[in-house]
Design an enzyme around this catalytic site. Sequence first.
Site, PDB file in Angstrom:
ATOM      1  N   PRO A  84       9.564  -6.403  12.969  1.00 25.91           N
ATOM      2  CG  PRO A  84      11.855  -6.292  12.511  1.00 25.91           C
ATOM      3  CD  PRO A  84      10.622  -7.109  12.065  1.00 25.91           C
ATOM      4  CG  ASN A  85      10.654  -0.420  13.876  1.00 26.85           C
ATOM      5  OD1 ASN A  85      10.845  -0.176  15.071  1.00 26.85           O
ATOM      6  ND2 ASN A  85      11.244  -0.856  13.012  1.00 26.85           N
TER       7      ASN A  85
ATOM      8  NE  ARG B  18       7.137   2.033  11.127  1.00 24.03           N
ATOM      9  CZ  ARG B  18       7.367   0.858  10.480  1.00 24.03           C
ATOM     10  NH1 ARG B  18       6.530  -0.383  10.787  1.00 24.03           N
ATOM     11  NH2 ARG B  18       8.456   0.871   9.688  1.00 24.03           N
TER      12      ARG B  18
ATOM     13  CE1 TYR C 266       4.479   0.951   6.686  1.00 26.42           C
ATOM     14  CE2 TYR C 266       5.442   2.521   8.146  1.00 26.42           C
ATOM     15  CZ  TYR C 266       5.492   1.529   6.940  1.00 26.42           C
ATOM     16  OH  TYR C 266       6.799   1.432   6.590  1.00 26.42           O
TER      17      TYR C 266
ATOM     18  CG  ASN D  49       3.967  -6.403   7.492  1.00 23.00           C
ATOM     19  OD1 ASN D  49       5.350  -6.435   7.015  1.00 23.00           O
ATOM     20  ND2 ASN D  49       3.231  -5.596   7.836  1.00 23.00           N
TER      21      ASN D  49
ATOM     22  CB  ALA E  67      12.878  -3.056   7.933  1.00 22.30           C
TER      23      ALA E  67
ATOM     24  CG  HIS F 178      12.996  -4.372   2.562  1.00 23.03           C
ATOM     25  ND1 HIS F 178      11.968  -4.693   1.669  1.00 23.03           N
ATOM     26  CD2 HIS F 178      12.266  -3.706   3.389  1.00 23.03           C
ATOM     27  CE1 HIS F 178      10.797  -3.996   1.895  1.00 23.03           C
ATOM     28  NE2 HIS F 178      11.024  -3.434   2.978  1.00 23.03           N
TER      29      HIS F 178
ATOM     30  CG  ASP G 267      18.375 -19.383   4.219  1.00 18.40           C
ATOM     31  OD1 ASP G 267      18.120 -19.152   3.207  1.00 18.40           O
ATOM     32  OD2 ASP G 267      19.597 -19.325   4.589  1.00 18.40           O
TER      33      ASP G 267
ATOM     34  CD  GLU H 187       6.861 -10.459   0.926  1.00 16.56           C
ATOM     35  OE1 GLU H 187       6.984 -11.420   0.038  1.00 16.56           O
ATOM     36  OE2 GLU H 187       7.381  -9.291   0.737  1.00 16.56           O
TER      37      GLU H 187
ATOM     38  CG  HIS I  98       4.763  -5.785   2.813  1.00 12.60           C
ATOM     39  ND1 HIS I  98       5.823  -5.833   3.772  1.00 12.60           N
ATOM     40  CD2 HIS I  98       5.105  -6.680   1.637  1.00 12.60           C
ATOM     41  CE1 HIS I  98       6.604  -6.692   3.337  1.00 12.60           C
ATOM     42  NE2 HIS I  98       6.109  -7.183   2.193  1.00 12.60           N
ATOM     43  CG  LEU I  99       0.162  -2.681   7.228  1.00 11.47           C
ATOM     44  CD1 LEU I  99       0.787  -1.829   8.431  1.00 11.47           C
ATOM     45  CD2 LEU I  99      -1.399  -2.706   7.576  1.00 11.47           C
ATOM     46  CB  SER I 100       3.263   0.711   2.639  1.00  9.42           C
ATOM     47  OG  SER I 100       4.252   0.179   2.956  1.00  9.42           O
TER      48      SER I 100
ATOM     49  NE  ARG J 169       6.940   3.248   1.862  1.00 12.47           N
ATOM     50  CZ  ARG J 169       7.055   2.945   3.190  1.00 12.47           C
ATOM     51  NH1 ARG J 169       6.515   1.650   3.699  1.00 12.47           N
ATOM     52  NH2 ARG J 169       7.853   3.294   4.237  1.00 12.47           N
TER      53      ARG J 169
ATOM     54  NE  ARG K 259      10.322   1.867   2.941  1.00 22.07           N
ATOM     55  CZ  ARG K 259      10.613   1.751   4.406  1.00 22.07           C
ATOM     56  NH1 ARG K 259      10.526   0.640   4.867  1.00 22.07           N
ATOM     57  NH2 ARG K 259      10.865   2.794   4.880  1.00 22.07           N
TER      58      ARG K 259
END
Length: 158
Positions: free
Chosen positions: A19-20, A27, A32, A84, A87, A90, A97, A108, A110-112, A117, A121
């Site tokens: 998402p996003n 954004r 990011y 990625n 959200a 989390h 599952d 996994e 993540h950019l950040s 943070r 997160r």
Amino acid sequence: MQSGSEGVNVKRILVLHGPNLNLLGTREPEIYGWLTLNDINELLHERAKTLGVDTIDFLQSNFEGELVEAIQKARGRYDFILLNAGALTHYSIALRDAIAAVPVPVIEVHLSNIHRREEFRRTSVIAPVVMGQICGFGVDSYIAALSIAVRKLQKDTK
Ligand code: DQA
């Protein structure tokens, strides 16, 4: 996971963005970066070519169920997933599952750096079922994940 025939190692990689992430570029660029999702996918596509990846496919979805389905359908079609989950990382037990249910290794991404943070997160509910987590390096988190996936696949042929 090895695939193909006669010792030929076919590398098929699925990149999933949650998402996003379709909003990248506009954004919260201070967190990011300024690259769009398209820029990131193009960079991955180029790198995949130099690394000898046969197939790299991309999917972005704002819907948990669509990502769950993509993971389910990856069985037998892909050798690695770079995920990625945004959200969903989390709190999505459904995603966790799905990853646990399907025998395709997941990295996994993540950019950040999610660990420096907000408190919420710092927990990844998918971390216990993925091969490993790379975060905090912007687009290089994805590039590193791709390189590692390819190295793992190369080792599997030996
Ligand atoms: C993110 C980190 C998540 O906490 C956030 O919800 C995202 C992006 C990252 O790439 O840094 O959407 O996964």
